[in-house]
Motif scaffolding. Structure first.
Motif, PDB file in Angstrom:
ATOM      1  N   VAL A  79      40.138  -4.103  -9.900  1.00  0.00           N
ATOM      2  CA  VAL A  79      39.849  -5.390 -10.529  1.00  0.00           C
ATOM      3  C   VAL A  79      40.903  -6.454 -10.222  1.00  0.00           C
ATOM      4  CG1 VAL A  79      38.515  -4.319 -12.379  1.00  0.00           C
ATOM      5  CG2 VAL A  79      40.951  -4.733 -12.723  1.00  0.00           C
ATOM      6  N   THR A  80      42.164  -6.053 -10.006  1.00  0.00           N
ATOM      7  CA  THR A  80      43.181  -7.071  -9.736  1.00  0.00           C
ATOM      8  C   THR A  80      43.106  -7.609  -8.317  1.00  0.00           C
ATOM      9  OG1 THR A  80      44.796  -5.344  -9.196  1.00  0.00           O
ATOM     10  CG2 THR A  80      44.798  -6.187 -11.451  1.00  0.00           C
ATOM     11  N   ARG A  81      42.344  -6.938  -7.453  1.00  0.00           N
ATOM     12  CA  ARG A  81      42.181  -7.435  -6.080  1.00  0.00           C
ATOM     13  C   ARG A  81      40.789  -8.011  -5.846  1.00  0.00           C
ATOM     14  NH1 ARG A  81      45.926  -6.053  -2.361  1.00  0.00           N
ATOM     15  NH2 ARG A  81      45.164  -8.019  -1.497  1.00  0.00           N
ATOM     16  N   ILE A  82      40.116  -8.422  -6.915  1.00  0.00           N
ATOM     17  CA  ILE A  82      38.781  -9.003  -6.763  1.00  0.00           C
ATOM     18  C   ILE A  82      38.791 -10.218  -5.844  1.00  0.00           C
ATOM     19  CG2 ILE A  82      37.002 -10.311  -8.013  1.00  0.00           C
ATOM     20  CD1 ILE A  82      37.199  -8.247 -10.235  1.00  0.00           C
ATOM     21  N   PRO A  83      39.758 -11.140  -5.956  1.00  0.00           N
ATOM     22  CA  PRO A  83      39.761 -12.262  -4.997  1.00  0.00           C
ATOM     23  C   PRO A  83      39.872 -11.798  -3.550  1.00  0.00           C
ATOM     24  CG  PRO A  83      41.166 -12.771  -6.871  1.00  0.00           C
ATOM     25  CD  PRO A  83      40.792 -11.329  -7.004  1.00  0.00           C
ATOM     26  N   ALA A  84      40.704 -10.758  -3.301  1.00  0.00           N
ATOM     27  CA  ALA A  84      40.849 -10.242  -1.934  1.00  0.00           C
ATOM     28  C   ALA A  84      39.572  -9.552  -1.472  1.00  0.00           C
ATOM     29  CB  ALA A  84      42.026  -9.271  -1.869  1.00  0.00           C
ATOM     30  N   ILE A  85      38.917  -8.808  -2.370  1.00  0.00           N
ATOM     31  CA  ILE A  85      37.642  -8.161  -2.038  1.00  0.00           C
ATOM     32  C   ILE A  85      36.595  -9.223  -1.723  1.00  0.00           C
ATOM     33  CG2 ILE A  85      35.757  -6.758  -2.963  1.00  0.00           C
ATOM     34  CD1 ILE A  85      37.885  -5.258  -4.613  1.00  0.00           C
ATOM     35  N   GLN A  86      36.584 -10.283  -2.526  1.00  0.00           N
ATOM     36  CA  GLN A  86      35.641 -11.374  -2.301  1.00  0.00           C
ATOM     37  C   GLN A  86      35.854 -12.009  -0.936  1.00  0.00           C
ATOM     38  OE1 GLN A  86      35.928 -14.430  -5.289  1.00  0.00           O
ATOM     39  NE2 GLN A  86      34.008 -15.423  -4.674  1.00  0.00           N
ATOM     40  N   ASP A  87      37.097 -12.228  -0.547  1.00  0.00           N
ATOM     41  CA  ASP A  87      37.398 -12.824   0.752  1.00  0.00           C
ATOM     42  C   ASP A  87      37.060 -11.871   1.898  1.00  0.00           C
ATOM     43  OD1 ASP A  87      38.303 -15.075  -0.529  1.00  0.00           O
ATOM     44  OD2 ASP A  87      40.427 -14.508  -0.429  1.00  0.00           O
TER      45      ASP A  87
ATOM     46  N   ALA B 123      26.983 -10.800  -9.738  1.00  0.00           N
ATOM     47  CA  ALA B 123      26.008  -9.735  -9.539  1.00  0.00           C
ATOM     48  C   ALA B 123      26.697  -8.440  -9.137  1.00  0.00           C
ATOM     49  CB  ALA B 123      24.988 -10.156  -8.483  1.00  0.00           C
ATOM     50  N   PHE B 124      27.689  -8.527  -8.266  1.00  0.00           N
ATOM     51  CA  PHE B 124      28.441  -7.336  -7.866  1.00  0.00           C
ATOM     52  C   PHE B 124      29.232  -6.775  -9.046  1.00  0.00           C
ATOM     53  CE2 PHE B 124      27.527  -8.645  -3.550  1.00  0.00           C
ATOM     54  CZ  PHE B 124      27.503  -7.440  -2.851  1.00  0.00           C
ATOM     55  N   LEU B 125      29.834  -7.677  -9.838  1.00  0.00           N
ATOM     56  CA  LEU B 125      30.596  -7.230 -10.992  1.00  0.00           C
ATOM     57  C   LEU B 125      29.691  -6.585 -12.038  1.00  0.00           C
ATOM     58  CD1 LEU B 125      33.078 -10.226 -11.472  1.00  0.00           C
ATOM     59  CD2 LEU B 125      33.476  -8.049 -10.315  1.00  0.00           C
ATOM     60  N   ALA B 126      28.464  -7.083 -12.164  1.00  0.00           N
ATOM     61  CA  ALA B 126      27.535  -6.534 -13.152  1.00  0.00           C
ATOM     62  C   ALA B 126      26.963  -5.191 -12.713  1.00  0.00           C
ATOM     63  CB  ALA B 126      26.400  -7.526 -13.401  1.00  0.00           C
ATOM     64  N   ALA B 127      26.837  -4.974 -11.410  1.00  0.00           N
ATOM     65  CA  ALA B 127      26.236  -3.727 -10.924  1.00  0.00           C
ATOM     66  C   ALA B 127      27.060  -2.509 -11.314  1.00  0.00           C
ATOM     67  CB  ALA B 127      26.079  -3.793  -9.401  1.00  0.00           C
ATOM     68  N   VAL B 128      28.378  -2.647 -11.348  1.00  0.00           N
ATOM     69  CA  VAL B 128      29.241  -1.502 -11.660  1.00  0.00           C
ATOM     70  C   VAL B 128      28.997  -0.996 -13.085  1.00  0.00           C
ATOM     71  CG1 VAL B 128      31.620  -0.712 -11.901  1.00  0.00           C
ATOM     72  CG2 VAL B 128      30.968  -2.138  -9.953  1.00  0.00           C
ATOM     73  N   PRO B 129      29.042  -1.840 -14.135  1.00  0.00           N
ATOM     74  CA  PRO B 129      28.780  -1.312 -15.477  1.00  0.00           C
ATOM     75  C   PRO B 129      27.358  -0.817 -15.676  1.00  0.00           C
ATOM     76  CG  PRO B 129      29.058  -3.698 -15.537  1.00  0.00           C
ATOM     77  CD  PRO B 129      29.491  -3.248 -14.183  1.00  0.00           C
ATOM     78  N   ILE B 130      26.385  -1.417 -14.990  1.00  0.00           N
ATOM     79  CA  ILE B 130      25.012  -0.918 -15.106  1.00  0.00           C
ATOM     80  C   ILE B 130      24.933   0.521 -14.610  1.00  0.00           C
ATOM     81  CG2 ILE B 130      22.665  -1.136 -14.203  1.00  0.00           C
ATOM     82  CD1 ILE B 130      23.040  -4.157 -14.219  1.00  0.00           C
ATOM     83  N   LEU B 131      25.473   0.776 -13.439  1.00  0.00           N
ATOM     84  CA  LEU B 131      25.444   2.123 -12.882  1.00  0.00           C
ATOM     85  C   LEU B 131      26.337   3.069 -13.684  1.00  0.00           C
ATOM     86  CD1 LEU B 131      25.486   1.213  -9.099  1.00  0.00           C
ATOM     87  CD2 LEU B 131      23.586   2.175 -10.395  1.00  0.00           C
TER      88      LEU B 131
ATOM     89  N   LEU C 219      36.909   4.036  -4.371  1.00  0.00           N
ATOM     90  CA  LEU C 219      37.892   2.957  -4.261  1.00  0.00           C
ATOM     91  C   LEU C 219      38.336   2.788  -2.819  1.00  0.00           C
ATOM     92  CD1 LEU C 219      39.863   0.932  -5.689  1.00  0.00           C
ATOM     93  CD2 LEU C 219      41.519   2.824  -5.708  1.00  0.00           C
ATOM     94  N   LEU C 220      38.588   3.888  -2.164  1.00  0.00           N
ATOM     95  CA  LEU C 220      38.982   3.821  -0.759  1.00  0.00           C
ATOM     96  C   LEU C 220      37.859   3.229   0.088  1.00  0.00           C
ATOM     97  CD1 LEU C 220      41.379   4.570   1.040  1.00  0.00           C
ATOM     98  CD2 LEU C 220      40.292   6.784   1.449  1.00  0.00           C
ATOM     99  N   GLY C 221      36.624   3.548  -0.280  1.00  0.00           N
ATOM    100  CA  GLY C 221      35.477   2.975   0.424  1.00  0.00           C
ATOM    101  C   GLY C 221      35.404   1.463   0.288  1.00  0.00           C
ATOM    102  N   VAL C 222      35.745   0.952  -0.906  1.00  0.00           N
ATOM    103  CA  VAL C 222      35.762  -0.498  -1.114  1.00  0.00           C
ATOM    104  C   VAL C 222      36.751  -1.166  -0.163  1.00  0.00           C
ATOM    105  CG1 VAL C 222      36.383  -2.320  -2.751  1.00  0.00           C
ATOM    106  CG2 VAL C 222      34.999  -0.385  -3.505  1.00  0.00           C
ATOM    107  N   GLY C 223      37.870  -0.497   0.085  1.00  0.00           N
ATOM    108  CA  GLY C 223      38.894  -1.089   0.940  1.00  0.00           C
ATOM    109  C   GLY C 223      38.688  -0.895   2.419  1.00  0.00           C
TER     110      GLY C 223
ATOM    111  N   VAL D 234      27.401   0.026  -1.477  1.00  0.00           N
ATOM    112  CA  VAL D 234      27.373   1.490  -1.567  1.00  0.00           C
ATOM    113  C   VAL D 234      28.625   2.017  -2.258  1.00  0.00           C
ATOM    114  CG1 VAL D 234      27.435   3.627  -0.215  1.00  0.00           C
ATOM    115  CG2 VAL D 234      25.853   1.787   0.420  1.00  0.00           C
ATOM    116  N   ALA D 235      29.783   1.473  -1.880  1.00  0.00           N
ATOM    117  CA  ALA D 235      31.041   1.936  -2.469  1.00  0.00           C
ATOM    118  C   ALA D 235      31.105   1.625  -3.966  1.00  0.00           C
ATOM    119  CB  ALA D 235      32.217   1.298  -1.741  1.00  0.00           C
ATOM    120  N   LEU D 236      30.710   0.413  -4.338  1.00  0.00           N
ATOM    121  CA  LEU D 236      30.718   0.059  -5.758  1.00  0.00           C
ATOM    122  C   LEU D 236      29.673   0.845  -6.536  1.00  0.00           C
ATOM    123  CD1 LEU D 236      31.243  -3.821  -5.708  1.00  0.00           C
ATOM    124  CD2 LEU D 236      32.904  -2.047  -6.289  1.00  0.00           C
ATOM    125  N   GLY D 237      28.542   1.161  -5.890  1.00  0.00           N
ATOM    126  CA  GLY D 237      27.524   1.974  -6.543  1.00  0.00           C
ATOM    127  C   GLY D 237      28.039   3.371  -6.864  1.00  0.00           C
ATOM    128  N   ALA D 238      28.697   3.981  -5.896  1.00  0.00           N
ATOM    129  CA  ALA D 238      29.280   5.307  -6.120  1.00  0.00           C
ATOM    130  C   ALA D 238      30.372   5.242  -7.183  1.00  0.00           C
ATOM    131  CB  ALA D 238      29.848   5.857  -4.814  1.00  0.00           C
TER     132      ALA D 238
END
Length: 416
Positions: A27-35, A46-54, A86-90, A100-104
């Motif tokens: 969560v602290t690297r959300i700006p970097a993930i967004q970029d 929408a991406f932030l909401a998908a995580v709590p839904i799953l 987490l590693l997949g996100v990066g 896919v990474a955020l879904g998992a």
């Protein structure tokens, strides 16, 4: 306490620590993930909401799985999935890979959160005193470590993959080895006759005739959990962006609010069990709600980044007690079916995140982000109206025994 319980408590505490570090790094690297992935401001909620839904789906699934699989096994295998996700996100560079990474991550973190708190409830029952805030304190410590590592990554302009890989390489084998000492069940501290009576009463959870009763008993706790996580998600998902875009801080400084927040949750939770034992959960919950509301007010009117830091400091001190004590109360309400109660209550963790992140984002875009901070302030204050739900509970089983809620933890009873 036996060595088995001590090892079980230590290994579970490390699991909380690992999850705190993992979540903070995300969560602290959300700006970097967004970029990195080119996620627009409109698409980000929408991406932030998908995580709590799953994650909610994962928690519901866990309630069904624990009927056949011990919570310790679910925790043992869900934590590695969270770390690898987490590693997949990066490591990706396309939106589909991020999805896919955020879904998992979301599905696994639902099972992880539910099973961790199930084991915490059972251990607290065995110990016979409040220890749950201690587990959540190690989560906060992990969050501090994760946020600090995120600051290092932003300071040195490290890629997400380079930032995440060393953490996963350390935490993954350590968590897997520690999982061999998890302790399931907590009936050892309760007389067998009482366990049988409680189990028989709580077996009614799944029957229609008691469904209304179960819902009525859990509803106040579900609302408190939702309000608490709306506040927490506001900090975790929007603090960095708020400091950078509204208060004009640098990207490096924008990683600090979450760290400050986690430091204060650590401080509050480190002493919180003593406060609950001395003054009871009702007083602790009321004080936490007032302090958290004050924190949101300070953030909303802050003229600059450092006053904003003060607001996030108060938020950490205020919100830190609410979630552990809500799990504790649920564990006491249904001592014979605490796993199911906790799994259901845990869903509202993600309901809070699901509401909080898009709500603050939508209000920030349509109005302004300062005004958006007042909404979680009002919701946290609403917790005051439900504080009595944490008080000792009169006989609900009809067997002549009083079942105290979390306020009596530390006076010989227990809850989560």
């Amino acid at each position: 306490m036996t060595d088995v319980l001590r090892r079980g408590r230590a290994s579970l505490a490390f699991s909380f620590f690992a999850q705190g570090a993992t979540f903070a790094l995300l969560v602290t690297r959300i700006p970097a993930i967004q970029d990195r992935y080119g996620v627009s401001d409109a698409l980000l909620p929408a991406f932030l909401a998908a995580v709590p839904i799953l994650a909610g789906v994962g928690s519901v699934t866990t309630e069904q799985l624990v009927r056949r699989i011990r919570p310790s096994r679910l925790l043992r295998w869900s934590q590695p999935v969270v770390l690898l996700a987490l590693l997949g996100v990066g490591s990706g560079d396309r939106l589909v890979e991020l999805a896919v990474a955020l879904g998992a991550f979301g599905l696994a973190v639902g099972a992880l959160d539910a099973s961790m708190n199930m084991l915490g409830v059972s251990l607290q029952r065995t110990y016979g005193r409040s220890i749950m805030l201690g587990f959540h304190a190690t989560y906060s410590l992990g969050g501090i470590v994760g946020a600090s590592l995120a600051w290092v990554g932003a300071h040195w302009h490290l890629s997400l993959f380079v930032s995440y890989l060393p953490v996963v390489l350390v935490l993954l084998p350590a968590a897997f080895v520690g999982s061999r000492w998890y302790v399931d069940g907590g009936a050892a501290s309760v007389p067998e006759a009482d366990v049988d009576a409680e189990a028989a009463a709580d077996a009614e959870v799944g029957k229609g005739q008691s469904g209304a009763l179960v819902f009525r008993l859990l509803l106040p706790l579900c609302l408190v959990m939702t309000f608490a996580y709306i506040g927490d998600s506001t900090v975790s998902n929007w603090s960095a962006k708020y400091l950078q875009d509204v208060l004009g801080s640098s990207e490096q400084l924008a990683t600090v609010p979450y760290n400050v927040y986690m430091v204060m949750t650590l401080v509050g939770r480190a002493v919180g069990d003593f406060g609950v034992r001395r003054f009871g959960a009702v007083a602790a919950v009321r004080l936490g709600a007032v302090v958290a509301a004050l924190g949101f007010a300070v953030v909303a009117v802050a003229p600059g980044a450092w006053v904003g830091m003060l607001g996030f400091t108060l938020l950490g001190l205020g919100l830190c007690v609410l979630v552990p004590q809500t799990f504790a109360a649920a564990g006491r309400l249904f001592p014979g079916a605490s796993d199911a109660a906790i799994a259901r209550l845990n869903i509202f963790n993600y309901v809070g995140f699901l509401i909080g992140s898009p709500l603050v984002g939508a209000l920030g875009d349509a109005w302004n982000y300062r005004g958006a901070m007042l909404v979680p302030m009002v919701l946290v204050l609403a917790t005051l109206g439900y504080a009595r739900s944490f008080a000792p509970e009169p006989d609900r089983y009809g067997d002549g025994h009083e079942r105290p809620r979390t306020a009596d933890v530390g006076r010989g009873s227990n809850g989560l």
